[in-house]
Design a protein around this motif. Structure first.
Motif, mmCIF file in Angstrom:
data_model
loop_
_atom_site.group_PDB
_atom_site.id
_atom_site.type_symbol
_atom_site.label_atom_id
_atom_site.label_comp_id
_atom_site.label_asym_id
_atom_site.label_seq_id
_atom_site.Cartn_x
_atom_site.Cartn_y
_atom_site.Cartn_z
ATOM 1 N N CYS A 94 -4.651 -25.803 -9.758
ATOM 2 C CA CYS A 94 -4.815 -25.762 -11.220
ATOM 3 C C CYS A 94 -4.725 -24.311 -11.691
ATOM 4 C CB CYS A 94 -6.154 -26.377 -11.616
ATOM 5 S SG CYS A 94 -6.581 -26.103 -13.344
ATOM 6 N N CYS A 105 -8.044 -22.997 -13.127
ATOM 7 C CA CYS A 105 -9.034 -22.766 -12.056
ATOM 8 C C CYS A 105 -8.691 -21.487 -11.297
ATOM 9 C CB CYS A 105 -9.094 -23.948 -11.093
ATOM 10 S SG CYS A 105 -10.037 -25.354 -11.709
ATOM 11 N N HIS A 155 -13.757 -27.886 -13.624
ATOM 12 C CA HIS A 155 -12.457 -28.523 -13.848
ATOM 13 C C HIS A 155 -12.626 -29.918 -14.446
ATOM 14 C CE1 HIS A 155 -8.163 -29.296 -13.209
ATOM 15 N NE2 HIS A 155 -8.559 -30.538 -12.986
ATOM 16 N N HIS A 199 -6.256 -28.727 -17.331
ATOM 17 C CA HIS A 199 -7.642 -28.254 -17.249
ATOM 18 C C HIS A 199 -8.030 -28.118 -18.710
ATOM 19 C CE1 HIS A 199 -10.854 -25.475 -15.308
ATOM 20 N NE2 HIS A 199 -11.120 -25.502 -16.605
#
Ligand code: 5GP
Ligand code: ZN
Length: 114
Positions: free
Chosen positions: A4, A7, A46, A98
């Motif tokens: 991600c 992230c 997340h 996200h």
């Protein structure tokens, strides 16, 4: 999540132009701004989309809005106004999975949005 983008920004694997952060959220400038101020505000946990929200996320989602208020103040937008947007899935044009709040300001916003 290792795959991600946001992230990876939270983990400092990818740089972010941070404008605000606290224990729960990170706010940074959008790489492709759609207004003079275009900041993305994300939770440190997340969550892929609005569809994935659960009751336990209520506090962190409130924190996103509180951060938006702070960034708007920092950018001098509070009085003139600004827009907050969360895109969910394909029809809204969500590209990064996200969850994130767009804070847009510094110009007159059209309604309805495109
Ligand atoms: P969405 O379309 O998912 O609601 O919004 C994703 C946003 O992330 C877009 O406005 C896009 O410009 C921004 N974005 C995509 N990749 C990056 C990046 O690597 N860095 C930053 N700062 N913003 C990004
Ligand atoms: Zn993520």
């Amino acid at each position: 999540m290792t795959d991600c983008l946001f992230c990876r920004m939270l983990n400092k694997e990818i740089p972010a132009d941070v404008v605000y952060e606290d224990d729960d959220v990170l706010a940074f400038n959008d790489i492709n701004p759609q207004a003079p101020v275009h900041v993305l505000i994300i939770p440190r946990i997340h969550i892929a989309t609005l569809n994935d929200l659960q009751a336990k996320h209520a506090e962190v989602m409130g924190k996103l809005l509180l951060a938006a208020k702070e960034v708007a103040k920092q950018k001098g937008l509070s009085e003139g106004g600004y827009r907050t947007v969360i895109n969910c899935n394909a029809d809204a044009g969500q590209m990064v999975f996200h969850i994130h709040l767009h804070l847009l300001g510094g110009r007159q916003m059209d309604w309805p949005p495109g």
